[in-house]
Design a protein around this motif. Structure first.
Motif, PDB file in Angstrom:
ATOM      1  N   LEU A   1       0.726  -1.275  -0.018  1.00  0.00           N
ATOM      2  CA  LEU A   1       0.026  -0.004  -0.111  1.00  0.00           C
ATOM      3  C   LEU A   1       0.964   1.234   0.001  1.00  0.00           C
ATOM      4  O   LEU A   1       1.924   1.378   0.606  1.00  0.00           O
ATOM      5  N   ASP A   2       0.588   2.116  -0.764  1.00  0.00           N
ATOM      6  CA  ASP A   2       1.256   3.551  -0.764  1.00  0.00           C
ATOM      7  C   ASP A   2       0.554   4.597   0.473  1.00  0.00           C
ATOM      8  O   ASP A   2      -0.389   4.096   0.939  1.00  0.00           O
ATOM      9  N   SER A   3       0.906   5.682   0.449  1.00  0.00           N
ATOM     10  CA  SER A   3       0.429   6.770   1.125  1.00  0.00           C
ATOM     11  C   SER A   3      -0.991   6.880   1.033  1.00  0.00           C
ATOM     12  O   SER A   3      -1.714   7.646   1.702  1.00  0.00           O
ATOM     13  N   ASN A   4      -1.501   6.926  -0.163  1.00  0.00           N
ATOM     14  CA  ASN A   4      -2.921   6.883  -0.758  1.00  0.00           C
ATOM     15  C   ASN A   4      -3.709   5.827  -0.306  1.00  0.00           C
ATOM     16  O   ASN A   4      -4.887   5.630  -0.637  1.00  0.00           O
ATOM     17  N   ARG A   5      -3.367   4.809   0.346  1.00  0.00           N
ATOM     18  CA  ARG A   5      -3.890   3.495   0.623  1.00  0.00           C
ATOM     19  C   ARG A   5      -4.354   2.744  -0.664  1.00  0.00           C
ATOM     20  O   ARG A   5      -5.293   2.022  -0.594  1.00  0.00           O
ATOM     21  N   SER A   6      -3.461   3.051  -1.766  1.00  0.00           N
ATOM     22  CA  SER A   6      -3.840   2.074  -3.040  1.00  0.00           C
ATOM     23  C   SER A   6      -2.643   1.234  -3.074  1.00  0.00           C
ATOM     24  O   SER A   6      -1.623   1.304  -2.674  1.00  0.00           O
ATOM     25  N   VAL A   7      -3.129   0.121  -3.924  1.00  0.00           N
ATOM     26  CA  VAL A   7      -2.140  -0.978  -4.062  1.00  0.00           C
ATOM     27  C   VAL A   7      -1.221  -0.648  -5.058  1.00  0.00           C
ATOM     28  O   VAL A   7      -1.422   0.086  -6.232  1.00  0.00           O
TER      29      VAL A   7
END
Length: 166
Positions: free
Chosen positions: A141-147
């Motif tokens: 997960l990145d900082s935007n909570r996307s995979v």
């Protein structure tokens, strides 16, 4: 697999229509190879060493880690390690995690362990005895909570089963 782990696992015993009891064991032999980086954030300029470890498991309670691999700036991340995992009949997937260990840049937990990426691989059919080579896509997960895909890890696996008469 060490002897303590083998002793802790209780082998399955079946009784086939009044015949002798049979001890049936199935193991998954996993070879962990090279990690190829797709995510440029893992290549941030850092001069020194980074420590990595791969963990494979079919059951969250029984994890099998590799040795810690120290990688110097510019080196390739190659584990070249084999792990043997006892398989239960309910296991359907092999889970793989790439961990950053003792990270000073990104401390993560109090022990300095950071999950760099995870993968979920379907296990071969129960009677399939050939080796399967697979490139597991590790995601996080990145900082935007996307995979986000972090890279691929070369994995080969093979089921090995044998029967012991009691």
């Amino acid at each position: 697999m060490n002897l303590e782990q083998a002793a802790a696992k209780k082998p399955r015993t079946t009784n086939r229509k009044g015949k002798r009891k049979v001890d049936e064991n199935t193991y998954l032999i996993v070879k962990i190879g090279r990690f190829t980086i797709d995510d440029n954030t893992l290549l941030n300029p850092y001069y020194g060493t980074k420590n990595f470890r791969a963990v494979v498991y079919t059951d969250l309670e029984d994890q099998y880690p590799t040795r810690v691999l120290r990688v110097y700036h510019g080196d390739k991340l190659k584990f070249n390690e084999q792990v043997t995992i006892p398989i239960d009949s309910h296991a359907r997937y092999l889970y793989v995690e790439l961990l950053g260990v003792s990270s000073r840049e990104d401390p993560g937990t109090s022990r300095g362990i950071v999950v760099m990426g995870r993968a979920k691989i379907r296990l071969p059919p129960p009677l399939y005895s050939r080796q399967i080579n697979h490139k597991a896509s590790l995601v996080a997960l990145d900082s935007n909570r996307s995979v986000v895909e972090k890279g691929t890890l070369a994995i080969s696996m093979k089921l090995d089963s044998y029967v012991e008469k009691l």
